[in-house]
Design a protein around this motif. Structure first.
Motif, PDB file in Angstrom:
ATOM      1  N   GLY A   6      29.205   9.299  23.564  1.00 20.93           N
ATOM      2  CA  GLY A   6      28.506   9.648  22.371  1.00 20.93           C
ATOM      3  C   GLY A   6      28.129   8.395  21.595  1.00 20.93           C
ATOM      4  O   GLY A   6      27.306   8.129  21.113  1.00 20.93           O
ATOM      5  N   PHE A   7      29.342   7.750  21.318  1.00 24.11           N
ATOM      6  CA  PHE A   7      29.243   6.352  20.708  1.00 24.11           C
ATOM      7  C   PHE A   7      28.384   5.311  21.332  1.00 24.11           C
ATOM      8  O   PHE A   7      27.471   4.707  20.690  1.00 24.11           O
ATOM      9  N   SER A   8      28.532   5.400  22.712  1.00 22.48           N
ATOM     10  CA  SER A   8      27.912   4.503  23.440  1.00 22.48           C
ATOM     11  C   SER A   8      26.219   4.459  23.514  1.00 22.48           C
ATOM     12  O   SER A   8      25.443   3.755  23.318  1.00 22.48           O
ATOM     13  N   SER A   9      26.148   5.971  23.628  1.00 23.31           N
ATOM     14  CA  SER A   9      24.630   6.225  23.573  1.00 23.31           C
ATOM     15  C   SER A   9      23.812   6.004  22.152  1.00 23.31           C
ATOM     16  O   SER A   9      22.733   5.582  22.392  1.00 23.31           O
ATOM     17  N   GLN A  10      24.711   6.185  21.057  1.00 17.40           N
ATOM     18  CA  GLN A  10      23.971   5.826  19.825  1.00 17.40           C
ATOM     19  C   GLN A  10      23.866   4.414  19.913  1.00 17.40           C
ATOM     20  O   GLN A  10      22.699   3.946  19.331  1.00 17.40           O
ATOM     21  N   LEU A  11      24.703   3.540  20.350  1.00 18.90           N
ATOM     22  CA  LEU A  11      24.573   2.179  20.178  1.00 18.90           C
ATOM     23  C   LEU A  11      23.429   1.737  21.128  1.00 18.90           C
ATOM     24  O   LEU A  11      22.628   0.754  20.747  1.00 18.90           O
ATOM     25  N   GLN A  12      23.385   2.220  22.287  1.00 16.89           N
ATOM     26  CA  GLN A  12      22.706   1.608  23.127  1.00 16.89           C
ATOM     27  C   GLN A  12      20.955   1.947  22.721  1.00 16.89           C
ATOM     28  O   GLN A  12      20.099   1.164  23.139  1.00 16.89           O
ATOM     29  N   ARG A  59      20.274  -0.758  20.365  1.00 21.75           N
ATOM     30  CA  ARG A  59      19.979  -2.123  20.916  1.00 21.75           C
ATOM     31  C   ARG A  59      18.764  -2.178  21.913  1.00 21.75           C
ATOM     32  O   ARG A  59      18.027  -2.943  21.599  1.00 21.75           O
ATOM     33  N   ASP A  60      18.454  -0.937  22.392  1.00 20.28           N
ATOM     34  CA  ASP A  60      17.166  -0.853  23.198  1.00 20.28           C
ATOM     35  C   ASP A  60      15.855  -1.134  22.196  1.00 20.28           C
ATOM     36  O   ASP A  60      15.090  -1.852  22.607  1.00 20.28           O
ATOM     37  N   GLN A  61      15.966  -0.393  20.942  1.00 21.41           N
ATOM     38  CA  GLN A  61      14.817  -0.879  20.219  1.00 21.41           C
ATOM     39  C   GLN A  61      14.811  -2.265  19.491  1.00 21.41           C
ATOM     40  O   GLN A  61      13.536  -2.849  19.484  1.00 21.41           O
ATOM     41  N   LEU A  62      15.979  -2.672  19.268  1.00 19.07           N
ATOM     42  CA  LEU A  62      16.053  -4.180  18.990  1.00 19.07           C
ATOM     43  C   LEU A  62      15.542  -5.099  19.924  1.00 19.07           C
ATOM     44  O   LEU A  62      14.840  -6.171  19.761  1.00 19.07           O
ATOM     45  N   VAL A  63      15.755  -4.850  21.262  1.00 20.93           N
ATOM     46  CA  VAL A  63      15.498  -5.618  22.413  1.00 20.93           C
ATOM     47  C   VAL A  63      13.827  -5.878  22.566  1.00 20.93           C
ATOM     48  O   VAL A  63      13.364  -6.777  22.878  1.00 20.93           O
ATOM     49  N   LEU A 113      15.689  -1.238   8.847  1.00 16.62           N
ATOM     50  CA  LEU A 113      16.410  -0.364   7.720  1.00 16.62           C
ATOM     51  C   LEU A 113      17.102   0.955   8.343  1.00 16.62           C
ATOM     52  O   LEU A 113      18.207   1.409   7.803  1.00 16.62           O
ATOM     53  N   GLN A 114      16.401   1.341   9.278  1.00 15.45           N
ATOM     54  CA  GLN A 114      17.001   2.584   9.910  1.00 15.45           C
ATOM     55  C   GLN A 114      18.114   2.337  10.717  1.00 15.45           C
ATOM     56  O   GLN A 114      19.177   3.124  10.643  1.00 15.45           O
ATOM     57  N   ILE A 115      18.261   1.075  11.444  1.00 17.39           N
ATOM     58  CA  ILE A 115      19.301   0.621  12.134  1.00 17.39           C
ATOM     59  C   ILE A 115      20.390   0.457  11.189  1.00 17.39           C
ATOM     60  O   ILE A 115      21.811   0.947  11.538  1.00 17.39           O
ATOM     61  N   ASN A 116      20.341  -0.164   9.971  1.00 19.24           N
ATOM     62  CA  ASN A 116      21.440  -0.480   9.138  1.00 19.24           C
ATOM     63  C   ASN A 116      21.984   0.960   8.525  1.00 19.24           C
ATOM     64  O   ASN A 116      23.330   0.828   8.448  1.00 19.24           O
ATOM     65  N   ARG A 117      21.262   1.753   8.368  1.00 21.31           N
ATOM     66  CA  ARG A 117      21.746   2.827   7.839  1.00 21.31           C
ATOM     67  C   ARG A 117      22.703   3.606   8.848  1.00 21.31           C
ATOM     68  O   ARG A 117      23.719   4.362   8.613  1.00 21.31           O
ATOM     69  N   VAL A 118      22.464   3.584  10.171  1.00 26.66           N
ATOM     70  CA  VAL A 118      23.222   4.094  11.177  1.00 26.66           C
ATOM     71  C   VAL A 118      24.691   3.296  11.230  1.00 26.66           C
ATOM     72  O   VAL A 118      25.610   3.842  11.115  1.00 26.66           O
ATOM     73  N   ILE A 119      24.311   2.080  11.110  1.00 25.15           N
ATOM     74  CA  ILE A 119      25.595   1.177  11.334  1.00 25.15           C
ATOM     75  C   ILE A 119      26.383   1.176   9.829  1.00 25.15           C
ATOM     76  O   ILE A 119      27.703   1.281  10.014  1.00 25.15           O
ATOM     77  N   ALA A 171      24.058  -9.838  10.435  1.00 26.77           N
ATOM     78  CA  ALA A 171      23.118 -10.505  11.248  1.00 26.77           C
ATOM     79  C   ALA A 171      21.544  -9.840  10.815  1.00 26.77           C
ATOM     80  O   ALA A 171      20.404 -10.322  10.622  1.00 26.77           O
ATOM     81  N   LEU A 172      21.502  -8.154  10.918  1.00 22.38           N
ATOM     82  CA  LEU A 172      20.340  -7.905  10.343  1.00 22.38           C
ATOM     83  C   LEU A 172      19.866  -8.156   8.901  1.00 22.38           C
ATOM     84  O   LEU A 172      18.719  -8.101   8.531  1.00 22.38           O
TER      85      LEU A 172
END
Length: 457
Positions: free
Chosen positions: A153-159, A162-166, A196-202, A406-407
């Protein structure tokens, strides 16, 4: 790190038991097991089968066993795996392992089976760490959190993040190839929206660490108050056993007493402390100092007071001195069994500033279940729903915090810095996210993580 060796270890706990399970993993696992197994030819059997026979050293039978076969890649490590279920005699287990080593296996290091599972792509790094957490889980909640992480669950959320940032990093890299033509492939407004979306999740993951860590290690819950308030009696009532010495003499408890209480699947580390007052001797002074130290380390503070003795002014003074940022305090009025007559009613403590408290009798065990639920609510409330991702690992927390930093640099410099510097900050964020799942690793990092595992796992 190479996987061309076959490793062996005991997968069950050390000590005498009914059964011991010896695990082999590696290219020669089945061949080595077959060389000492008297029964069916293991090299010709299908995967996921179990076979009865004997382990023999020449003409000597060491034990009658069951052998389970898992042929690569359909195994925990994605290698050939053999598990030998033998009788739990320490002598038998040692003899079989020595024989397997003589036939070509070597002793596994701590966590080496799970390390191979990670290196072979069976698990990512956060899932591998969840294996250790699952083994160490000592409550329903800690087991559920570890299991959720193990399932990815944690891994898929991070992946996903990461895919969007890549994708954006690739577009910015493309811009660098056309720097002289001043073209823009990565839409800055879309990039800002994504960050901003990624930061909310982080931020949500970072804020979950306090709860996740408490579930993993147990919630520090201190019982504090004046001497003879009934703290030790309350500890005994909560545990439903005579754990602490109880006396009518003030100052009986000189040191802290710690026990674990499970409430609704969460472990609470109850800490009974010395009474808070001006110490009359050096030993009591040490006890009071330890009390204050434990209070500062607590998540929940149960402030217990004798409702039949304390005045509103004394209560107000205690509450003001004990209130600490980040600590949830529960005010509990004890000894209400002494206040049951009209001539001696429960005092009105509102002048102390205390608007809400729970009346109990630790001695008579009145309202103890209500107190347990209040302790649970103070620590957990509605934070735990069962399907949310909780961060429980300090390594993950630090990586998420560095990703957020970093973001933030990306956002700050989006309109002012050139694409090459923007690309560097995005790569930094990708690096820290990758550290969590193992997309970015070093030998030192892996050794540090897997050395904490038990041997055989």
């Amino acid at each position: 790190m190479t996987n061309n060796e076959t490793i062996v270890a005991l997968a069950t706990p050390n000590g005498t038991g009914a059964i011991g399970i010896i695990r082999l993993s590696g290219p020669d696992a089945i061949t080595i097991a077959a060389s000492v197994f008297k029964g069916k030819d293991l090299t010709k059997q299908p995967s996921h089968t179990i076979h009865f026979g004997s382990i023999v050293d020449g003409d000597i039978i060491l034990d009658e066993v069951l052998v389970s076969l898992f042929i690569a890649p359909r195994s925990y490590t994605r290698e050939n795996v053999v598990e030998i279920s033998c009788h739990g005699s320490a002598y038998i287990i040692e003899s079989i392992i020595k024989l397997l080593i003589k036939k070509g296996a070597r002793s596994a290091k701590a966590g080496e089976f799970t390390l191979r599972a990670f290196l072979n792509g069976q698990l990512d790094l956060s899932q591998a760490e969840a294996v250790a957490d699952l083994i160490a889980s000592n409550s329903k909640a800690s087991q559920q959190v570890a299991l959720q992480q193990l399932r990815g669950g944690f891994s898929s959320q991070l992946q996903s993040l990461r895919d969007q940032l890549v994708q954006f990093a690739s577009l910015i890299e493309l811009e660098l190839d056309f720097a002289e033509e001043d073209v823009e492939f990565a839409n800055r407004d879309q990039l800002k929206k994504l960050i901003l979306q990624i930061n909310r999740v982080i931020r949500s993951l970072i804020s979950s660490f306090e709860l996740g860590n408490a579930i993993k290690l147990g919630v520090n819950t201190v019982i504090a108050g004046r001497p003879n308030a009934g703290k030790s009696t309350l500890l005994n009532a909560l545990l439903n056993e005579e754990r602490a010495i109880v006396s009518h003499i003030p100052g009986t408890t000189r040191d802290t007493i710690e026990e674990v209480l499970n409430i609704n699947g969460i472990n609470f580390r109850l800490i009974d402390t010395a009474g808070i007052r001006e110490a009359t001797d050096a030993i009591e002074q040490i006890g009071v100092a330890r009390t204050m130290e434990k209070i500062n380390q607590s998540a929940v503070l149960v402030y217990l007071f004798d409702a039949s003795q304390i005045t509103a002014e004394e209560l107000k003074s205690d509450l003001e001195s004990l209130q600490k940022p980040g600590i949830t305090m529960l005010a509990v009025a004890n000894k209400i069994d002494l206040l049951t007559t009209q001539t001696n009613p429960l005092p009105d403590f509102r002048t102390s500033g205390l608007s809400d408290f729970l009346p109990i009798s630790a001695k008579e065990k009145l309202h103890i279940d209500d107190l347990k639920q209040q302790i649970y609510s103070a620590a957990i409330k509605d934070k735990l729903t069962g399907d949310e991702t909780l961060v429980t690992n300090i390594r993950h927390l630090e990586a998420l915090q560095k990703t957020e930093e970093a973001l933030a640099r990306v956002l700050d410099g989006m309109d002012t810095i050139t694409s090459d510097f923007l690309s560097m900050d995005i790569k930094q964020a990708l690096h820290y996210l990758g550290e969590i799942t193992g997309a970015v690793t070093t030998d030192d990092l892996l050794e540090n993580i897997f050395s904490k595992f038990c041997i055989g796992k």
